[in-house]
Write an enzyme that holds these catalytic residues in place. Structure first.
Site, PDB file in Angstrom:
ATOM      1  N   SER A  19       8.799   5.880  -6.922  1.00  0.00           N
ATOM      2  CA  SER A  19       8.860   7.276  -6.481  1.00  0.00           C
ATOM      3  C   SER A  19       9.921   7.490  -5.408  1.00  0.00           C
ATOM      4  O   SER A  19      10.747   8.405  -5.513  1.00  0.00           O
ATOM      5  CB  SER A  19       7.492   7.740  -5.978  1.00  0.00           C
ATOM      6  OG  SER A  19       7.076   6.990  -4.844  1.00  0.00           O
ATOM      7  N   ASP A 173       5.640   9.327 -10.517  1.00  0.00           N
ATOM      8  CA  ASP A 173       6.614   8.485  -9.823  1.00  0.00           C
ATOM      9  C   ASP A 173       7.996   9.127  -9.748  1.00  0.00           C
ATOM     10  O   ASP A 173       8.338   9.774  -8.776  1.00  0.00           O
ATOM     11  CB  ASP A 173       6.675   7.104 -10.484  1.00  0.00           C
ATOM     12  CG  ASP A 173       5.584   6.178  -9.973  1.00  0.00           C
ATOM     13  OD1 ASP A 173       5.188   6.320  -8.801  1.00  0.00           O
ATOM     14  OD2 ASP A 173       5.140   5.291 -10.720  1.00  0.00           O
TER      15      ASP A 173
END
Length: 428
Positions: A19, A173
């Site tokens: 992420s 993410d």
């Protein structure tokens, strides 16, 4: 002339896995200097996750960390804290995605960083919004999806596999990284007016939920009338009081479905997605494309509302038409009539399209050494007067001496940091 939008912006990247690195890589591609902080001797967790060679970083790491500098640094040591402090004092953006409370414990919370450098923008990725009952939970991709109603609305709606299902897309993410990117770019623009950095907090939950907006739309409709006309369950099945899974329906008011094509018995991706639009003229053209002109005078099919009530018959007839045709052939037959359609492409098929290697969609990066050239997804948008350049990923700590020298540390200081565990593992 250098037209990189973020030329001159320095970013301290205190993130790992997906992420955070997806966000900071985009900052690097837009021209920022991104200094990635990595644990000495260990590095980002993805360096050794899903490796194809035990001596080389994984494609997981390579696809998320190109064009960055790597500084090996243990920010828990006194010297490490001092180095990170110096970096922050000269930074425009500081980004972290550690678990809740970790940065506070380390001594580099938003409040502390703001004191060190009031102009520094602080970006945080956490699992949940601060208002959530789950705000202190560690979060991974599926955690965001199952709590943001993505999983409960994805998958098949009957049978053995009627279970909450994750999307193949990284909604929690990389999607979160792109949402944080938006916030950071907005904060940079804001700073030009205020002269002060701000705190940009992005939760994986909210990034995922933002892409599930139409499911909240469906919940509002369901609460009001008790059914959803665009879903395959309508009109024959009773709806629960929550938005159910809908298989491969398009999701809005048009009738979209995935149809079997020639070879489906052995090729799990021999399918084509076809949409019937609601407009009368669009439907007329579609009927001509399929040679289904009898539908134009049949009250079961000649209006959009009627088609909603007779989805099963439409799907059955279209599939009888498509099943003996190649998925690419179908697109050639339908597209001239304005019928929205496309072949279902596997990862292999998509990555084998030469036209997608256009400098943005798919790009090839030469990492050198045993890795050589690898493919990654490039900057997803284009800017008319700027083209990103895509360089290799850094070796673990590969820029440590360079960064420390720029901060004013001497060769003796740098050697001391290597021996006391600040920039290299302590020898056993």
């Amino acid at each position: 002339m250098n037209t990189a939008p973020l030329q001159g912006i320095r970013v301290i990247d205190f993130t790992e896995v997906q992420s955070g690195p997806s966000c900071t890589q985009m900052l690097a591609w837009l021209g920022a200097e991104v200094i990635k902080i990595e644990r000495p001797g260990v590095g980002d967790a993805t360096r050794k996750e899903l490796q194809f060679d035990p001596d080389e970083p994984s494609y997981y790491f390579l696809q998320l960390n190109s064009d960055k500098k790597s500084l090996a640094l243990d920010a828990k040591t006194p010297d490490g804290k001092a180095i990170l402090t110096k970096l922050i004092e000269k930074a425009d953006i500081f980004v972290e995605n550690l678990h809740p409370g970790a940065m506070d414990k380390l001594g580099f919370s938003w409040e502390e960083v703001h004191k060190l450098n009031p102009k520094c923008i602080y970006g945080s990725i956490k699992g949940f919004p601060l208002s959530s009952r789950y705000k202190d939970l560690k979060a991974y991709e599926p955690i965001a999806q199952v709590t943001a109603c993505a999983a409960t609305t994805t998958g098949w709606y009957e049978g053995e596999y009627n279970i909450p299902t994750q999307s193949g897309a990284a909604l929690g993410d990389s999607n979160t990284g792109m949402h944080l990117l938006i916030g950071l770019l907005a904060a940079l623009q804001q700073r030009q007016r205020t002269g002060e950095g701000s705190y940009v907090y992005q939760s994986m939950h909210n990034a995922c939920l933002n892409l599930c907006r139409i499911k909240t739309r469906d919940q509002l409709t369901l609460d009001r009338i008790g059914y959803l006309t665009q879903y395959p369950q309508y009109p024959d099945q009773k709806f629960p009081d929550y938005v159910p899974r809908s298989g491969n329906t398009e999701g809005s008011g048009v009738l979209g479905w995935t149809y079997k094509c020639k070879g489906w018995e052995t090729d799990p991706n021999a399918y084509c997605y076809i949409i019937f639009q609601r407009g009368a003229k669009d439907f007329e053209l579609a009927c001509k494309a399929f040679s289904f002109e009898d539908w134009l005078t049949n009250p079961d099919f000649n209006t959009a509302d009627a088609r909603d009530r007779h989805k099963a018959e439409i799907i059955k007839r279209v599939e009888a038409w498509s099943v003996d045709k190649d998925k690419y052939e179908i697109v050639k037959l339908l597209a001239p009539y304005g019928v929205p359609c496309a072949p279902v492409l596997s990862t292999k098929e998509m990555m084998s399209q030469p036209e997608l290697y256009d400098g943005n969609t798919l790009v090839k990066i030469n990492q050198g050494g045993k890795i050589g050239e690898f493919v990654t997804v490039g900057c997803p948008f284009t800017i008319s007067n700027f083209q990103p350049t895509y360089g290799p990923c850094p070796e673990l700590g590969g820029n440590t001496d360079e960064v420390l020298t720029e901060l004013g540390y001497s060769a003796d200081d740098i050697e001391k940091f290597k021996t006391n565990g600040t920039t290299a593992p302590l020898s056993k």
